[in-house]
Design a protein around this motif. Structure first.
Motif, PDB file in Angstrom:
ATOM      1  N   ALA A   1      -7.496  16.259  -0.492  1.00 38.81           N
ATOM      2  CA  ALA A   1      -6.899  16.698  -1.858  1.00 38.81           C
ATOM      3  C   ALA A   1      -5.609  16.873  -1.626  1.00 38.81           C
ATOM      4  CB  ALA A   1      -7.678  18.020  -2.018  1.00 38.81           C
ATOM      5  N   PRO A   2      -4.497  16.715  -2.576  1.00 40.92           N
ATOM      6  CA  PRO A   2      -4.992  16.586  -3.997  1.00 40.92           C
ATOM      7  C   PRO A   2      -5.233  15.468  -4.605  1.00 40.92           C
ATOM      8  CG  PRO A   2      -2.452  17.052  -3.939  1.00 40.92           C
ATOM      9  CD  PRO A   2      -3.201  17.103  -2.349  1.00 40.92           C
ATOM     10  N   ALA A   3      -4.957  14.280  -3.553  1.00 41.57           N
ATOM     11  CA  ALA A   3      -4.802  13.002  -3.766  1.00 41.57           C
ATOM     12  C   ALA A   3      -6.088  12.367  -4.714  1.00 41.57           C
ATOM     13  CB  ALA A   3      -4.454  11.960  -2.672  1.00 41.57           C
ATOM     14  N   LEU A   4      -7.025  12.964  -4.161  1.00 38.61           N
ATOM     15  CA  LEU A   4      -8.315  12.608  -4.465  1.00 38.61           C
ATOM     16  C   LEU A   4      -9.292  13.716  -5.321  1.00 38.61           C
ATOM     17  CD1 LEU A   4     -10.244   9.862  -4.215  1.00 38.61           C
ATOM     18  CD2 LEU A   4     -11.477  10.825  -2.204  1.00 38.61           C
ATOM     19  N   SER A   5      -9.741  13.475  -6.451  1.00 37.34           N
ATOM     20  CA  SER A   5     -10.189  14.566  -7.202  1.00 37.34           C
ATOM     21  C   SER A   5     -11.802  14.658  -7.353  1.00 37.34           C
ATOM     22  CB  SER A   5      -9.593  14.234  -8.637  1.00 37.34           C
ATOM     23  OG  SER A   5     -10.236  12.891  -9.332  1.00 37.34           O
ATOM     24  N   VAL A   6     -12.267  14.772  -6.115  1.00 34.69           N
ATOM     25  CA  VAL A   6     -13.391  15.119  -5.929  1.00 34.69           C
ATOM     26  C   VAL A   6     -13.847  16.435  -5.781  1.00 34.69           C
ATOM     27  CG1 VAL A   6     -15.420  14.758  -4.331  1.00 34.69           C
ATOM     28  CG2 VAL A   6     -13.845  12.851  -4.772  1.00 34.69           C
TER      29      VAL A   6
ATOM     30  N   VAL B   1      -9.302   3.845  -7.598  1.00 36.97           N
ATOM     31  CA  VAL B   1     -10.574   3.869  -7.732  1.00 36.97           C
ATOM     32  C   VAL B   1     -11.541   3.421  -6.698  1.00 36.97           C
ATOM     33  CG1 VAL B   1     -12.503   2.549  -9.129  1.00 36.97           C
ATOM     34  CG2 VAL B   1     -10.461   3.343 -10.354  1.00 36.97           C
ATOM     35  N   LEU B   2     -10.622   2.452  -5.720  1.00 36.74           N
ATOM     36  CA  LEU B   2     -11.208   2.083  -4.351  1.00 36.74           C
ATOM     37  C   LEU B   2     -11.321   3.156  -3.349  1.00 36.74           C
ATOM     38  CD1 LEU B   2      -9.475  -1.475  -4.152  1.00 36.74           C
ATOM     39  CD2 LEU B   2     -11.910  -1.022  -4.737  1.00 36.74           C
ATOM     40  N   GLU B   3     -10.172   4.106  -3.502  1.00 40.17           N
ATOM     41  CA  GLU B   3     -10.108   5.238  -2.384  1.00 40.17           C
ATOM     42  C   GLU B   3     -11.392   6.152  -2.768  1.00 40.17           C
ATOM     43  OE1 GLU B   3      -6.457   6.788  -3.049  1.00 40.17           O
ATOM     44  OE2 GLU B   3      -5.296   5.394  -1.997  1.00 40.17           O
ATOM     45  N   ARG B   4     -11.799   6.368  -4.068  1.00 41.70           N
ATOM     46  CA  ARG B   4     -12.691   7.086  -4.344  1.00 41.70           C
ATOM     47  C   ARG B   4     -14.058   6.753  -4.116  1.00 41.70           C
ATOM     48  NH1 ARG B   4     -13.506  11.270  -9.473  1.00 41.70           N
ATOM     49  NH2 ARG B   4     -15.743  11.925  -9.139  1.00 41.70           N
ATOM     50  N   GLN B   5     -14.440   5.249  -4.200  1.00 37.87           N
ATOM     51  CA  GLN B   5     -15.489   4.669  -3.945  1.00 37.87           C
ATOM     52  C   GLN B   5     -15.735   4.722  -2.523  1.00 37.87           C
ATOM     53  OE1 GLN B   5     -15.806   0.747  -5.831  1.00 37.87           O
ATOM     54  NE2 GLN B   5     -15.934   1.845  -7.961  1.00 37.87           N
ATOM     55  N   SER B   6     -14.617   4.879  -1.685  1.00 39.32           N
ATOM     56  CA  SER B   6     -14.770   4.797  -0.152  1.00 39.32           C
ATOM     57  C   SER B   6     -15.033   6.354   0.165  1.00 39.32           C
ATOM     58  CB  SER B   6     -13.534   4.388   0.397  1.00 39.32           C
ATOM     59  OG  SER B   6     -12.521   5.320   0.263  1.00 39.32           O
ATOM     60  N   HIS B   7     -15.129   7.164  -0.486  1.00 37.99           N
ATOM     61  CA  HIS B   7     -15.365   8.666  -0.208  1.00 37.99           C
ATOM     62  C   HIS B   7     -16.993   8.792   0.097  1.00 37.99           C
ATOM     63  CE1 HIS B   7     -15.798  13.003  -0.546  1.00 37.99           C
ATOM     64  NE2 HIS B   7     -14.415  13.001   0.309  1.00 37.99           N
ATOM     65  N   ILE B   8     -17.583   9.638   0.832  1.00 41.61           N
ATOM     66  CA  ILE B   8     -18.916   9.929   0.903  1.00 41.61           C
ATOM     67  C   ILE B   8     -19.560  10.418  -0.423  1.00 41.61           C
ATOM     68  CG2 ILE B   8     -18.644  12.178   1.630  1.00 41.61           C
ATOM     69  CD1 ILE B   8     -21.159  11.226   3.705  1.00 41.61           C
ATOM     70  N   SER B   9     -18.827  11.188  -1.189  1.00 40.78           N
ATOM     71  CA  SER B   9     -19.548  11.440  -2.515  1.00 40.78           C
ATOM     72  C   SER B   9     -19.937  10.141  -3.530  1.00 40.78           C
ATOM     73  CB  SER B   9     -18.494  12.225  -3.280  1.00 40.78           C
ATOM     74  OG  SER B   9     -17.280  11.588  -3.546  1.00 40.78           O
ATOM     75  N   TYR B  10     -19.233   8.982  -3.230  1.00 37.74           N
ATOM     76  CA  TYR B  10     -19.707   7.895  -3.992  1.00 37.74           C
ATOM     77  C   TYR B  10     -20.633   7.007  -2.861  1.00 37.74           C
ATOM     78  CZ  TYR B  10     -19.318   3.618  -6.906  1.00 37.74           C
ATOM     79  OH  TYR B  10     -19.637   2.682  -7.727  1.00 37.74           O
ATOM     80  N   ARG B  11     -20.425   6.979  -1.667  1.00 41.53           N
ATOM     81  CA  ARG B  11     -21.102   5.773  -0.893  1.00 41.53           C
ATOM     82  C   ARG B  11     -22.405   6.583  -0.840  1.00 41.53           C
ATOM     83  NH1 ARG B  11     -20.038   6.023   4.193  1.00 41.53           N
ATOM     84  NH2 ARG B  11     -18.613   7.632   4.085  1.00 41.53           N
ATOM     85  N   ILE B  12     -22.993   7.686  -0.769  1.00 38.85           N
ATOM     86  CA  ILE B  12     -24.435   8.007  -0.914  1.00 38.85           C
ATOM     87  C   ILE B  12     -25.159   7.394  -2.166  1.00 38.85           C
ATOM     88  CG2 ILE B  12     -23.797  10.243   0.510  1.00 38.85           C
ATOM     89  CD1 ILE B  12     -24.031  11.783  -2.216  1.00 38.85           C
ATOM     90  N   ARG B  13     -24.301   6.823  -2.953  1.00 41.74           N
ATOM     91  CA  ARG B  13     -25.129   6.427  -4.015  1.00 41.74           C
ATOM     92  C   ARG B  13     -25.645   5.236  -3.771  1.00 41.74           C
ATOM     93  NH1 ARG B  13     -21.093   6.776  -9.147  1.00 41.74           N
ATOM     94  NH2 ARG B  13     -20.309   9.148  -9.185  1.00 41.74           N
ATOM     95  N   TYR B  14     -25.566   4.489  -2.993  1.00 40.98           N
ATOM     96  CA  TYR B  14     -25.820   3.218  -2.424  1.00 40.98           C
ATOM     97  C   TYR B  14     -26.129   2.764  -1.016  1.00 40.98           C
ATOM     98  CZ  TYR B  14     -20.997   1.796  -1.209  1.00 40.98           C
ATOM     99  OH  TYR B  14     -19.663   1.875  -0.482  1.00 40.98           O
ATOM    100  N   SER B  15     -25.604   3.850  -0.103  1.00 39.75           N
ATOM    101  CA  SER B  15     -25.688   3.499   1.334  1.00 39.75           C
ATOM    102  C   SER B  15     -26.646   4.478   1.870  1.00 39.75           C
ATOM    103  CB  SER B  15     -24.372   3.649   1.944  1.00 39.75           C
ATOM    104  OG  SER B  15     -24.592   3.793   3.263  1.00 39.75           O
TER     105      SER B  15
END
Length: 596
Positions: A406-411, A327-341
């Motif tokens: 990929a494939p470690a991160l399912s974005v 979960v931490l790895e996914r939250q560090s991806h830009i697809s998640y960071r654009i939500r708050y940064s």
């Protein structure tokens, strides 16, 4: 000559129009000792003086809320004004509550900030080389404010009045991002209760500087039932700033007094100092009395990162508990960071790379990020939509590939732009529980569909639905052809030995041999370990049997459907030999079994 109280004053009442040329007859361009802009007044309509407007008695209202979503609830001051003089037309009036309800089109604060960045980017055609976004402190109460400064062409008095009015836009739809003439009002009112604008421009060899105040706080606390915008202008063509008088010196002075009373600045000299940051031309926007969340804390956080502006609620979500590594790895991806940064979001906001323009956030330029440059096994696919004659040559060039993680991160998902501006980031067109498409990301510019007014989504038109269907097809076809190249594997098929009580036989098409086969001939069956797949965030293909039938016949309750032919199939496959079963076939059979 009309009497003094019949002259249009330099206090602007916002009116609404969709066409900047369809304005009141007889109005002229602002000049010294001339009536105010055509965008704001009518010469023949009797009007109150500035002092009379500003001194309207306040109403008994509920305690002021600093939460944006509650700020529209207050007792409205409804007054009945005299009928217009004979021969003149009544004009539409805009109540201050409309400023708030209009701003609710922005559900997301970063969407409002993006509107203001768009205004600066649109000024590139007028020579703009930067836009600065930063925090400043208000001296009166030491509260934070948000400031935007650009070195574009600036606004003369007439342009500033149109900016402060509703529906006026001089931008050409085929060249600029903005087009509705509403973004400035919705975005500033979404971020804070009040905004003050400083702008310098040169038009027809005349240099001017103007100040305008759009204050929801002022309108509420003075009980206004029209949107009043105090404004003052200066002619700076000479060696000093000379006030531009439209009606009388008293009215100009009263506008200045109102601005000083309700703005962050206490004196005329402090106001004029704000132009020092602008230079010979450009615009400075200060948004203050920023909105808070329901807990009474500012929505925007300036303290989490001194080089960024964050959305507090999004940045803090999940921080109070320990999260799994994945979960931490996914939250560090830009697809998640654009939500708050804001730095992350702005880095992806524009598709084209700027040649001589920078977005400077809190003193540090933002590096543009183009995810298409980092895709593995990229492929460019052209899509020509079925559109009407004006857009008959429209083509969307889509770059598609696997993210580097990929494939470690399912974005997965498509980043869809409109006229260079990001509208839908990481738009997932495949099902959430589907393994197919994991890691596949695409980028395209779709100018043939229209964005919503907040520019965070598209109008759900027929063209949009067709595009969604095409992108889904594109994702599945790309996945089918290339998934094995990055190590993705479909769940291995296992043969269940019923006679031995359920022992697992050797899987079909598993491991290295799987990659040697053509992509469309991989064997699909029962995963050997469902629990392992769950930990890998890979959905297992659970093949259920007819539970009731098995129980009645003394067999295991859940018996998998496996890819084994019984007898001879239509294609001549011998009995007991494995056959290829597609995922769609298995899903359909499962549905039918569950229905039974």
């Amino acid at each position: 000559m009309s009497s003094k109280n019949e002259k249009p004053q330099n206090v602007v009442e916002l009116t609404s129009s969709d066409d900047e040329d369809n304005v009141a007859a007889g109005a002229t361009r602002p000049q010294v000792n001339a009536p105010a802009s055509k965008a704001t007044t009518q010469q023949n309509v009797p009007r109150q003086s500035a002092a009379a407007i500003a001194s309207s008695p306040p109403v008994n209202e509920a305690p002021e809320s600093r939460s944006f979503w509650k700020a529209g609830t207050y007792a409205a001051n409804i007054t009945i004004k005299s009928t217009p003089v004979q021969g003149s037309l009544e004009h539409a009036r805009v109540h201050p509550k409309f400023l708030h309800s209009n701003a609710t089109s922005h559900k997301w604060a970063f969407g409002a900030i993006a509107e203001l960045l768009d205004n600066a980017v649109d000024e590139v055609q007028n020579g703009a080389t930067f836009v600065k976004v930063d925090r400043v402190n208000i001296m009166k109460d030491n509260s934070p404010a948000l400031v935007f400064i650009d070195d574009g062409g600036g606004m003369d008095p007439e342009s500033l009045r149109k900016c402060m009015s509703l529906g006026y836009s001089t931008k050409k739809a085929n060249k600029t991002i903005g087009q509705y003439g509403n973004g400035f009002k919705t975005s500033t009112m979404r971020l804070g209760a009040d905004v003050i604008v400083f702008s310098r421009a040169t038009h027809e060899s005349k240099s001017t500087q103007s100040i305008g105040l759009l204050s929801y706080t002022y309108l509420r606390k003075t009980g206004q039932d029209d949107v009043i915008v105090p404004m003052i202008d200066f002619d700076i063509s000479g060696h000093w700033a000379e006030p531009i008088i439209y009606s009388s010196q008293d009215d100009w002075s009263f506008n200045l007094k109102t601005i000083l009373e309700w703005s962050p600045f206490a004196s005329k000299s402090e106001l004029l100092q704000q132009f020092e940051d602008i230079g010979p031309h450009g615009t400075k926007v200060i948004i203050y009395n920023l909105w808070m969340n329901d807990e009474g804390v500012y929505e925007l956080s300036f303290d989490d990162d001194e080089e960024d502006i964050c959305l507090r609620d999004e940045a803090n979500s999940g921080s109070l508990k320990k999260l799994p590594k994945k979960v931490l790895e996914r939250q560090s991806h830009i697809s998640y960071r654009i939500r708050y940064s804001l730095r992350a979001y702005a880095s992806m906001l524009y598709l084209g790379k700027f040649d001589n323009f920078k977005i400077i956030l809190r003193g540090k330029p933002i590096q543009q990020f183009h995810i298409a440059d980092e895709l593995k096994f990229p492929k460019v696919i052209s899509y020509r939509p079925q559109v009407s004659a004006p857009l008959k040559d429209a083509t969307a060039e889509t770059t598609i590939g696997f993210i580097k993680e990929a494939p470690a991160l399912s974005v997965s998902g498509f980043n869809v732009y409109h006229k260079n501006r990001l509208i839908r980031p990481f738009w997932k067109v495949t099902g959430d529980g589907s393994l197919k498409g994991n890691g596949v990301v695409g980028v395209l510019e779709a100018n043939f569909i229209e964005p919503t007014h907040d520019k965070q989504d598209f109008e759900r038109s027929t063209l949009f639905v067709r595009l969604e269907s095409k992108l889904k097809q594109m994702t599945l076809e790309y996945w089918k052809a290339y998934y094995h190249l990055i190590g993705h594997q479909l769940p291995a098929s296992s043969t269940y030995n019923m006679e031995s009580g359920g022992s697992v036989l050797s899987p079909v098409g598993h491991g290295p041999d799987m990659q040697k086969q053509p992509a469309d001939q991989h064997k699909l069956g029962l995963a050997s370990n469902f629990q392992e797949d769950m930990h890998r965030d890979v959905p297992s293909v659970a093949l259920q049997g007819n539970v009731r039938h098995n129980l009645e016949n003394g067999k295991p309750a859940v018996q998998p459907i496996i890819g084994i032919a019984e007898g001879h199939d239509n294609d001549g496959t011998p009995e007991g030999h494995p056959v290829t079963i597609s995922a769609d076939q298995i899903c359909e059979e499962n549905i039918q079994l569950f229905i039974k």
